[in-house]
Design a protein around this motif. Structure first.
Motif, PDB file in Angstrom:
ATOM      1  N   LEU A 189      -5.538   3.151  -3.802  1.00 54.63           N
ATOM      2  CA  LEU A 189      -4.202   3.345  -4.361  1.00 54.63           C
ATOM      3  C   LEU A 189      -3.440   2.022  -4.413  1.00 54.63           C
ATOM      4  O   LEU A 189      -2.820   1.694  -5.433  1.00 54.63           O
ATOM      5  CB  LEU A 189      -3.432   4.375  -3.525  1.00 54.63           C
ATOM      6  CG  LEU A 189      -2.075   4.787  -4.076  1.00 54.63           C
ATOM      7  CD1 LEU A 189      -2.257   5.734  -5.263  1.00 54.63           C
ATOM      8  CD2 LEU A 189      -1.247   5.469  -2.997  1.00 54.63           C
ATOM      9  N   TRP A 213      -0.680  11.387  -7.457  1.00 51.29           N
ATOM     10  CA  TRP A 213      -1.994  10.759  -7.631  1.00 51.29           C
ATOM     11  C   TRP A 213      -2.978  11.513  -6.753  1.00 51.29           C
ATOM     12  O   TRP A 213      -2.750  11.649  -5.556  1.00 51.29           O
ATOM     13  CB  TRP A 213      -1.926   9.298  -7.192  1.00 51.29           C
ATOM     14  CG  TRP A 213      -2.920   8.435  -7.874  1.00 51.29           C
ATOM     15  CD1 TRP A 213      -4.240   8.287  -7.555  1.00 51.29           C
ATOM     16  CD2 TRP A 213      -2.689   7.583  -8.994  1.00 51.29           C
ATOM     17  NE1 TRP A 213      -4.832   7.396  -8.400  1.00 51.29           N
ATOM     18  CE2 TRP A 213      -3.906   6.952  -9.302  1.00 51.29           C
ATOM     19  CE3 TRP A 213      -1.559   7.294  -9.759  1.00 51.29           C
ATOM     20  CZ2 TRP A 213      -4.030   6.040 -10.336  1.00 51.29           C
ATOM     21  CZ3 TRP A 213      -1.691   6.397 -10.793  1.00 51.29           C
ATOM     22  CH2 TRP A 213      -2.913   5.780 -11.073  1.00 51.29           C
ATOM     23  N   VAL A 215      -3.865  12.323 -12.303  1.00 50.36           N
ATOM     24  CA  VAL A 215      -2.579  11.641 -12.180  1.00 50.36           C
ATOM     25  C   VAL A 215      -1.566  12.410 -13.019  1.00 50.36           C
ATOM     26  O   VAL A 215      -1.813  12.688 -14.190  1.00 50.36           O
ATOM     27  CB  VAL A 215      -2.663  10.179 -12.686  1.00 50.36           C
ATOM     28  CG1 VAL A 215      -1.313   9.503 -12.636  1.00 50.36           C
ATOM     29  CG2 VAL A 215      -3.689   9.390 -11.880  1.00 50.36           C
ATOM     30  N   THR A 272     -10.211   8.666  -8.105  1.00 42.65           N
ATOM     31  CA  THR A 272      -9.057   9.380  -8.649  1.00 42.65           C
ATOM     32  C   THR A 272      -9.553  10.487  -9.557  1.00 42.65           C
ATOM     33  O   THR A 272     -10.359  10.267 -10.439  1.00 42.65           O
ATOM     34  CB  THR A 272      -8.156   8.424  -9.447  1.00 42.65           C
ATOM     35  OG1 THR A 272      -7.738   7.388  -8.587  1.00 42.65           O
ATOM     36  CG2 THR A 272      -6.951   9.153 -10.004  1.00 42.65           C
ATOM     37  N   TYR A 321       4.787   5.231  -1.282  1.00 50.84           N
ATOM     38  CA  TYR A 321       3.956   6.423  -1.424  1.00 50.84           C
ATOM     39  C   TYR A 321       3.872   7.152  -0.090  1.00 50.84           C
ATOM     40  O   TYR A 321       4.099   6.576   0.971  1.00 50.84           O
ATOM     41  CB  TYR A 321       2.545   6.060  -1.911  1.00 50.84           C
ATOM     42  CG  TYR A 321       1.808   5.121  -0.988  1.00 50.84           C
ATOM     43  CD1 TYR A 321       0.997   5.609   0.029  1.00 50.84           C
ATOM     44  CD2 TYR A 321       1.936   3.737  -1.123  1.00 50.84           C
ATOM     45  CE1 TYR A 321       0.337   4.754   0.890  1.00 50.84           C
ATOM     46  CE2 TYR A 321       1.273   2.880  -0.272  1.00 50.84           C
ATOM     47  CZ  TYR A 321       0.466   3.396   0.728  1.00 50.84           C
ATOM     48  OH  TYR A 321      -0.181   2.529   1.581  1.00 50.84           O
TER      49      TYR A 321
END
Length: 165
Positions: free
Chosen positions: A50, A137, A155, A152, A109
């Protein structure tokens, strides 16, 4: 269709990367000491990935090709098929609504969900235009070179909110 378009926009995907740890092995031969380096691959944590991604967003305009490469290199193979090829993926990053986080000024975050297989982060972004956006995310655990790694899987679209990161 509208659902396909929303799904396409939701699936901004990034793949796995590894970091290396060097182990020193020393062997003695007569009076000489010989050092051999063995590279041990370790998967990055979802948090490290991230941070890599958002640092790429932060400096996007300095080297757009490098930024897209960093983000693309974390892509889950299944989702690369949906968002790729890389040229189409790059166009998606540079178009609305995702362009709002290019060259972001700052971000914070927090983990909002965590299980063995998934981690969801809520990222608050201070954009270049001084607007604030929030993004969810989502990382999923998968295999990279036969070792567990995070990629990932989704999103959310950046959504405007009043202030504060």
């Amino acid at each position: 269709s509208s659902v396909v378009k929303k799904l396409f926009l939701f699936l901004l995907i990034i793949s796995c990367s590894t970091t290396s740890e060097v182990i020193q092995i020393e062997t003695e031969s007569n009076s000489e000491t010989i050092t051999t380096q063995t590279v041990v691959k370790q998967s990055l944590t979802s948090e490290e990935i991230l941070i890599d991604i958002f640092n790429a967003y932060k400096t996007f305009s300095d080297d757009p090709v490098k930024a897209v490469d960093i983000i693309w290199d974390y892509a889950h193979e299944d989702n690369k098929e949906i968002t790729g090829p890389k040229e189409r993926f790059a166009m998606m990053l540079a178009s609305e609504p995702y362009d709002s986080i290019i060259d972001l000024k700052d971000y914070s975050y927090e983990t909002i969900f965590e299980s063995e297989e998934n981690i969801h982060y809520e990222i608050k972004v201070l954009a270049q235009n001084n607007n604030y956006f929030v993004i969810t995310w989502v990382f999923q655990k998968t295999l990279c070179d036969e070792k567990p790694c995070w990629r990932t899987i989704g999103v959310s679209q950046p959504e405007y909110f009043d202030s504060g990161i």
